[in-house]
Design a protein around this motif. Structure first.
Motif, short mmCIF file in Angstrom:
data_model
loop_
_atom_site.label_atom_id
_atom_site.label_comp_id
_atom_site.label_asym_id
_atom_site.label_seq_id
_atom_site.Cartn_x
_atom_site.Cartn_y
_atom_site.Cartn_z
N ASP A 183 15.31 29.73 39.94
CA ASP A 183 15.91 28.42 40.23
C ASP A 183 16.06 28.34 41.74
N HIS A 184 15.34 27.40 42.35
CA HIS A 184 15.35 27.32 43.81
C HIS A 184 16.22 26.14 44.26
N SER A 185 17.50 26.44 44.48
CA SER A 185 18.41 25.43 45.02
C SER A 185 18.76 25.76 46.46
N HIS B 59 -1.45 16.98 39.04
CA HIS B 59 -2.16 17.87 39.98
C HIS B 59 -2.96 18.87 39.19
N LEU C 225 18.71 25.92 33.71
CA LEU C 225 18.30 25.85 35.11
C LEU C 225 18.71 24.52 35.74
N LYS C 226 18.90 24.54 37.04
CA LYS C 226 19.33 23.36 37.78
C LYS C 226 18.16 22.47 38.20
N GLN C 227 17.09 23.08 38.78
CA GLN C 227 16.03 22.27 39.37
C GLN C 227 15.14 21.59 38.34
N TYR D 233 6.53 25.25 31.73
CA TYR D 233 6.42 26.58 32.31
C TYR D 233 7.23 27.58 31.50
N LYS E 175 -3.06 8.25 28.58
CA LYS E 175 -1.99 9.12 28.06
C LYS E 175 -1.57 10.15 29.11
N GLU F 202 23.46 27.76 42.87
CA GLU F 202 22.60 27.62 41.69
C GLU F 202 21.22 28.22 41.88
N TYR G 138 8.86 19.99 33.68
CA TYR G 138 8.88 18.99 34.74
C TYR G 138 8.01 17.83 34.30
N ARG H 164 5.26 13.41 35.47
CA ARG H 164 5.13 13.25 36.91
C ARG H 164 3.64 13.16 37.28
N ILE I 166 -5.91 19.50 19.88
CA ILE I 166 -4.68 18.78 19.57
C ILE I 166 -4.77 18.35 18.12
N LEU J 188 8.12 27.16 37.66
CA LEU J 188 9.30 26.94 36.83
C LEU J 188 10.54 26.69 37.67
N SER J 189 10.58 27.25 38.88
CA SER J 189 11.84 27.29 39.63
C SER J 189 12.06 26.10 40.56
N SER J 190 11.04 25.28 40.75
CA SER J 190 11.21 24.17 41.69
C SER J 190 10.08 23.17 41.55
N PRO J 191 10.37 21.89 41.68
CA PRO J 191 9.28 20.90 41.67
C PRO J 191 8.35 21.06 42.87
N ASN K 201 -6.25 8.00 31.80
CA ASN K 201 -5.76 6.63 31.93
C ASN K 201 -4.94 6.15 30.74
N ALA L 292 10.89 26.00 31.43
CA ALA L 292 11.29 24.81 32.18
C ALA L 292 10.24 23.73 31.97
N GLU M 287 0.98 19.04 22.87
CA GLU M 287 0.33 17.73 22.96
C GLU M 287 0.16 17.11 21.57
N ARG N 185 1.88 26.75 31.42
CA ARG N 185 1.63 28.02 32.09
C ARG N 185 2.58 29.06 31.51
#
Lengths: 260, 251, 260, 251, 251, 260
Positions: C143-145, B65, B38-40, B128, B74, C55, B59, B62, A231, C88-91, B72, B57, B112, B80
């Protein structure tokens, strides 16, 4: 004192030192650690070398085995480079499938070897499209005290420069012959510590660094590979000045592998 | 780069300085970016760049995993980079090969370096990148897409991160290699810039460049990044302005 | 409010709606979402299609490569179907080896393609027992709706229907030719919500469902594949009536893939 | 052992009782041990034994990974015996094959039989053995190296654990097989001794031995282990006495 | 089903409506069930059904592995359907292939539909099915065996779950396919019934069936399940009544 | 009472009993459990046997398939031994890749079969250097009530002794023929319980043991394989006396496999 706190205090100390041009182990910012190459360390390999930079140690073994050329390069042998960051060499490494860190080491070394045309792959072709040599470059890290990339690269170059093609064992020719080396690429790695940039970082400096840059040069004045890691960030001017530093240090390291 | 022992090498540079697709040395391929594709996902972007098609995308922040990677003080940034089986000439076996793992690592490190990770301790920001159609420069296209996706997800960053590869083709330093140039050229230098600081957070290189060529390549790449930066900003503006057409894959 | 509690409240709400014939997104119980197929989305594939149902988006690419027939079917080419439920397509999707959910999707789509004799595998034989085409059907969920199976299946059918056999590239014939499609199977998925059974479930409905049933039909009036999934149950009478509903919706979806 | 259907079998024993490399039946190959050969490890040792080169390192007691293996009343001993790709004639694919996994298991059990594991509940003592050059007897060489490494790491144990293989070659019971003897001999019996108790913590065997031959093999092996024990002790003495040359790979 | 491009197709139906093994269309193969066939498992059953031999075992409710699958409001049901290497004509590589993983999934879902999982929050009920000899219909045989094993383990359920496959062979709808019928027939429809509710918890199908054929297939399958149900009940009765011969593999 | 405490109490009890020459299941220290071998249990295998020692049950199936000899043994067929400790057979076994315990079982059985020259591998060569039989010995543990090694080994021997070479199926010869057995190795396992050493340990005794020793003998009076396992130690005199005990029990177990 928790591990995190200890690490943070060490980082602060290393950065403080760097600000005034000093380092934890007493080196100047542009001092490379004492390095050595011991060729022929492993008799079971077709070529081998144990390289050490400071207390970092990497053993590289070369194996040549008959294989098949890739369809798109029918007149060339193949090269496979692999680095094993075995857990013996550092408390940071864990058993399991290759970590991205190990993959990065092998790919950066591989790029330098390939781009510099260290060996002439067409000389590893036996029968066009049919049979060729596969050259395995396996780097085994034994002691990780910082700057694995340079050490692994030095071991690989030292091993390749002392490799015998096992022509007799595989019935390819009547006599074994040394593997011919065309060019000698050397990797030179830097770490940013605040605004200072040190050469050949120790493992403690890597932990404190905000950015790492590896520059591979050949003996003819070319840059053949680069890799920024960790980083952090480097300005184009940083890169330009590090290229000059890499050239300055390259010849000395190159001689270690060549004349070992 | 993979040309040792190869069969036919095409002419990459015409006598009048035109490249195989007619571009000048400092010219980019056409670039189109759709933010919020994208929607999700919490943020997303679709990039068409020359003959590359790349979806990204984001996410997070959160839960982390696997758990033991949690930090602790940051957020961690996980990336991927993956190529679809059909994205290249010869079908690619599904899953991350060594090249994809290396690219995932350097892209994660690049992000990062610009995300304010201290604001989200004990979380993960997951990036992703799916390469759907590949034609050289996919890591840069992925980085550009992911950077827009991070902004679309509202992740606080120092700046957007444009990226582009510079190369050496028939002794010329050229911007934004396409496949033939990458395959038969003599150097490839992908980089990613933080325009605000003028510093590079991704830098790789393979091939042959003299000291002087490298200097020119760095300058050409930085200039290219600044053009790409404008397209990225515009894509986000378009998204915010119109909240326009429902998010979805650009078709 | 914890995630579990939120999920439970949403489930209760969805079931309440279903009891009175309504759905979260305003559809009626037998309303299929707007669907579309864009063929030729990916130039690097021999055939491709981007299918969307609401979607939900799945991109399918077809690759044809020379292979070897299985010993027990020497006069037929081979078909390999794979679905990637990339994170990428779903949480809900995580990186790693293929999840049973992804395996189920690919196997259910594979069964419909195979059972319907969508393509004539004997036409993919080049030399009996020696050489054949391997047809790779790779489905990439973007995209998995909700209702991945129907979307993936639609993408696969759309891609197959727009595939060119790369005869020239592999030296099999003097000209490329379109891959011939014999039959057009379409999957139609239902979810049980209490005693109501809705078509084309959204991702929220799948989370609330007590049972999922997929029925694949062809254009000639055959059921060619079925798959019950999730926790829950269907009576034989349920199944019979869902078969009728699947037939009713099949032609419209089929046309999307065929005429795209 | 792998000689069924093989092509050429060498003469393993001369008429005057000399072995293929000139040794007597009860003679060991040259053995050199360097304690403290590595910087990062908590304890380490490098063993050159005949044409074997083996490095061992010990880490711990430290946190258990993976966590669920942790035991509330004692330390666990984990061992990883690994062969470098270039350590054998035909290149070995990286990673642990079934043989390496079995050897790792029996070595871990051998050490857990002598370490005072109750003193370090909820920790792991990790023993790593890397075979760099192999010429029969690597599991014994690895065990000897690891045993010195454990002592170098200050792990409390009942005793050092010397190890050696006994074999049957051309109807003779011989000590410390080298590669040709192992490949074409008719029995191989590796063992590890706790000199203090006179008991064996590792014992394996494959081949053909009568009751009487087995008795002689056990006795020969125990005597061999006692000689090896002296070399091990001397290596540690050398290390403690001089704290001499900086630790590092013997070159 | 796998008959495209195949060499020789046998005659599956004689002119007088007899099947390849002499059965009528609605006739089951011989079925024998031994409840409590194993010592270590909490519940178990061994099923011989035609030329199928299938063992099932149940463990639980017990701690969930891996931990992150644990659910706070109910037990999870995990199933592993596995085929022994020697259970089929061509040796099968050990480990779960994609088919086995799919079957494991639908069987787990079938059982989770009838077990009172709310009674055992934060636990796992593990169902293991080992196919020792395979001759079509192994998923149904496995389900029947596992259902009896669950009852033998005392797991509270709505009902036992009989299962059977219906198929289409030479244009006839027939019950309980054997291998040749499965290989060369034109449809296969496995199902599992909850007799108490009359609902199906497992249902799959592959092949060609008209609307009308499908109706008849469903009815034939349900009737078949009810016969199988009686054999399952009897097996449990035999076990409870006699607690008879020591549990163990029926030999 | 926690699991650990319960286990510790059981261990103490077993050790107390052993001190006075008794065992949990009433056996004497040198009593082997009742054993049996049922050959031909699985019709889909070329040979098979279900072996039981007490309530421990292992099913072994043999498959013979055409393969290629190893380069260094061109005149011999190949043997592949595998043990599956499936989670069905014990609460201690978990799903996943082969555990070192399973690998140990297969390797110990493999060593005895190989060292005893149970089958003459040169008879499995069809064409020198070109074609041979590969003999797969797959052991499937069904019920683990202790002493898997002996049970698996007995199943393997019983299966091999009742194997038919499928010459016709693979076009190797005009008639099938029994696989010829040259020698009958039998494994005999002991567990140390304090200073007592019991034969054929139960699963509870294995849990309490401080050391396990397996000794394989053939019918001609040779020891052909040994394996010490678990945490614990044996003196050379222990080993010598256990070898005598292994010979004493070997013939009875051997007869089970041979005459089944």
């Amino acid at each position: 004192m928790s591990e995190e706190v200890a690490a943070e205090i060490l980082t602060t100390h290393i950065l403080d030192l760097a600000r005034s041009g000093r380092r934890l182990d007493g080196r100047g910012l542009d001092d490379y650690r004492k390095s050595s190459v011991v060729p022929g360390f492993v008799a079971s390999a077709d070529g081998s070398a144990l390289a050490r930079i400071g207390e970092t140690a990497v053993l590289c073994g070369i194996k040549l085995e008959p294989g098949k050329p890739y369809p798109d390069t029918p007149n060339a042998g193949t090269l496979t480079t692999n680095a094993e960051l075995v857990p013996l060499s550092s408390p940071m490494f864990e058993p399991g499938p290759p970590h991205p860190r190990a993959i990065e080491v092998s790919r950066v070394v591989d790029r330098a070897i390939r781009a510099a045309e260290t060996i002439d792959l067409t000389k590893l072709c036996v029968t066009s499209g049919e049979k060729c040599w596969t050259c395995y470059v396996d780097m085994h890290v034994l002691d990780h005290s910082g700057n694995i990339i340079d050490t692994a690269s030095l071991a690989a170059l030292g091993a390749l420069a002392h490799t015998t093609m096992p022509n007799v064992r595989f019935g390819v020719a009547e006599a074994d012959a040394p593997l011919a080396i065309q060019h000698y690429p050397v990797e030179c790695t830097f770490a940013r510590l605040g605004e200072a940039i040190v050469i050949d970082p120790s493992v403690e400096e890597e932990g404190a660094a905000n950015g790492r840059l590896t520059i591979a040069t050949d003996e003819a004045g070319n840059v053949v590979a680069m890799q920024k890691g960790l980083i952090g960030a480097f300005s184009p001017d940083d890169v330009k000045s590090l290229v000059d530093r890499a050239f300055r240090h390259g010849d000395r390291q190159r001689r270690l592998a060549k004349d070992a | 780069m993979g040309s040792v022992g190869a069969k036919d090498v095409p002419v990459l540079m015409s006598p009048d300085g035109k490249r195989i697709d007619g571009r000048r040395a400092d010219e980019l391929r056409p670039l189109a970016i759709t933010a919020g594709a994208l929607k999700q996902a919490d943020g997303s972007a679709f990039v068409e760049w020359g003959a590359n098609k790349v979806m990204a995308a984001v996410y997070g922040p959160r839960e982390v995993h696997p758990r033991h990677l949690q930090q602790n003080n940051k957020a961690i940034v996980q990336c991927r980079y993956n190529m679809a089986a059909f994205s290249v000439d010869e079908r690619k076996r599904p899953g991350l090969d060594r090249r994809s793992q290396e690219i995932s690592k350097v892209i994660a490190e690049a992000f990062e370096s610009v995300i304010f990770v201290e604001e989200f301790p004990r979380t993960s920001i997951d990036v992703y990148i799916e390469v759907l159609q590949a034609n050289a420069g996919t890591r840069c296209a992925g980085l550009v897409a992911a950077s827009v996706a991070l902004a679309d997800a509202g992740i606080p960053m120092v700046d957007l991160v444009p990226a582009v590869a510079v190369g050496k083709v028939a002794d010329s330093i050229v911007l934004d290699l396409k496949k033939e140039e990458d395959n038969y050229g003599s150097a490839d230098l992908p980089m990613a810039l933080v325009p605000q600081s003028g510093r590079l957070v991704l830098l790789q290189m393979e091939g042959h460049m003299t000291r002087d060529e490298l200097h020119r390549a760095l300058d050409l790449g930085v200039a290219g990044c600044r053009k790409i930066y404008d397209v990225m900003r515009q894509a986000l503006l378009d998204k915010y302005r119109a909240d326009g057409p429902a998010p979805g894959v650009a078709a």
